[in-house]
Design a protein around this motif. Structure first.
Motif, short mmCIF file in Angstrom:
data_model
loop_
_atom_site.label_atom_id
_atom_site.label_comp_id
_atom_site.label_asym_id
_atom_site.label_seq_id
_atom_site.Cartn_x
_atom_site.Cartn_y
_atom_site.Cartn_z
N LYS A 144 -5.03 0.45 -8.52
CA LYS A 144 -3.83 1.30 -8.52
C LYS A 144 -4.18 2.73 -8.93
O LYS A 144 -3.69 3.69 -8.33
CB LYS A 144 -2.77 0.74 -9.46
CG LYS A 144 -2.07 -0.48 -8.92
CD LYS A 144 -1.04 -1.00 -9.90
CE LYS A 144 -0.38 -2.26 -9.37
NZ LYS A 144 0.58 -2.81 -10.33
N GLY A 145 -5.03 2.86 -9.93
CA GLY A 145 -5.43 4.20 -10.36
C GLY A 145 -6.17 4.95 -9.26
O GLY A 145 -5.91 6.14 -9.01
N GLN A 205 6.06 11.45 -3.17
CA GLN A 205 6.55 10.18 -3.67
C GLN A 205 7.91 9.88 -3.07
O GLN A 205 8.66 10.78 -2.68
CB GLN A 205 6.65 10.21 -5.19
CG GLN A 205 5.31 10.26 -5.87
CD GLN A 205 5.44 10.17 -7.39
OE1 GLN A 205 6.54 10.16 -7.93
NE2 GLN A 205 4.31 10.12 -8.06
N LEU A 263 -3.97 9.32 -3.09
CA LEU A 263 -2.70 9.83 -2.57
C LEU A 263 -2.40 11.22 -3.11
O LEU A 263 -1.85 12.07 -2.41
CB LEU A 263 -1.56 8.87 -2.89
CG LEU A 263 -1.60 7.54 -2.14
CD1 LEU A 263 -0.51 6.62 -2.64
CD2 LEU A 263 -1.47 7.75 -0.65
N ASN A 264 -2.75 11.48 -4.37
CA ASN A 264 -2.52 12.81 -4.94
C ASN A 264 -3.38 13.87 -4.26
O ASN A 264 -2.93 15.00 -4.10
CB ASN A 264 -2.79 12.80 -6.45
CG ASN A 264 -1.70 12.09 -7.22
OD1 ASN A 264 -0.59 11.95 -6.75
ND2 ASN A 264 -2.03 11.62 -8.40
N ALA A 268 -5.97 4.35 -6.01
CA ALA A 268 -5.02 4.62 -4.92
C ALA A 268 -4.16 5.84 -5.24
O ALA A 268 -3.90 6.69 -4.37
CB ALA A 268 -4.14 3.40 -4.67
N GLU A 269 -3.70 5.96 -6.49
CA GLU A 269 -2.90 7.12 -6.89
C GLU A 269 -3.71 8.41 -6.78
O GLU A 269 -3.20 9.43 -6.32
CB GLU A 269 -2.38 6.94 -8.31
CG GLU A 269 -1.23 5.98 -8.42
CD GLU A 269 -0.73 5.84 -9.84
OE1 GLU A 269 -1.06 6.69 -10.70
OE2 GLU A 269 0.02 4.88 -10.10
N ARG A 270 -4.97 8.36 -7.19
CA ARG A 270 -5.82 9.56 -7.09
C ARG A 270 -6.00 9.98 -5.63
O ARG A 270 -5.92 11.16 -5.29
CB ARG A 270 -7.18 9.31 -7.75
CG ARG A 270 -7.16 9.45 -9.25
CD ARG A 270 -8.56 9.46 -9.83
NE ARG A 270 -9.23 8.17 -9.73
CZ ARG A 270 -9.05 7.16 -10.57
NH1 ARG A 270 -8.22 7.29 -11.58
NH2 ARG A 270 -9.70 6.02 -10.41
#
Length: 100
Positions: A35-36, A49, A42-43, A38-40
């Motif tokens: 998850k971490g 969002q 996407l950012n 994937a968030e990086r």
């Protein structure tokens, strides 16, 4: 204390319980890491969002409705002004627009 085959089975059951707990812990760590990451990713891609998108969409819908109300009000005021002054305005001679 157990002896013989029962002790072996008890130790095996304890070992399997510990292994299941360890596997669950590893699973949680892998999920957190995924998850971490994937968030990086996407950012860095500047992806919006869902909550921000929904808020912007609601604002756009409200602005569209307000523009429609204001356009109708302007047409009504122009017609009233034309009526008062006896002039013909483009809005007064234009065909009614179809609403979307």
């Amino acid at each position: 204390m157990s002896t013989g085959p029962n002790r072996i089975l008890d130790e095996f059951a304890k070992l399997m319980t510990d292994a299941a707990g360890a596997a669950q812990g590893v699973r949680r760590e892998v999920e957190t890491a995924f998850k971490g990451q994937a968030e990086r990713i996407l950012n860095t891609m500047d992806v919006v969002q869902r909550e921000e998108f929904e808020a912007a969409r609601e604002m756009a819908a409200k602005a569209r409705e307000e523009n429609t109300r204001l356009a109708e009000r302007i047409e009504a005021l122009e017609a009233k002004l034309a009526e008062m002054t006896g002039q013909v305005t483009p809005a007064a001679t234009a065909k009614p627009r179809a609403k979307k």
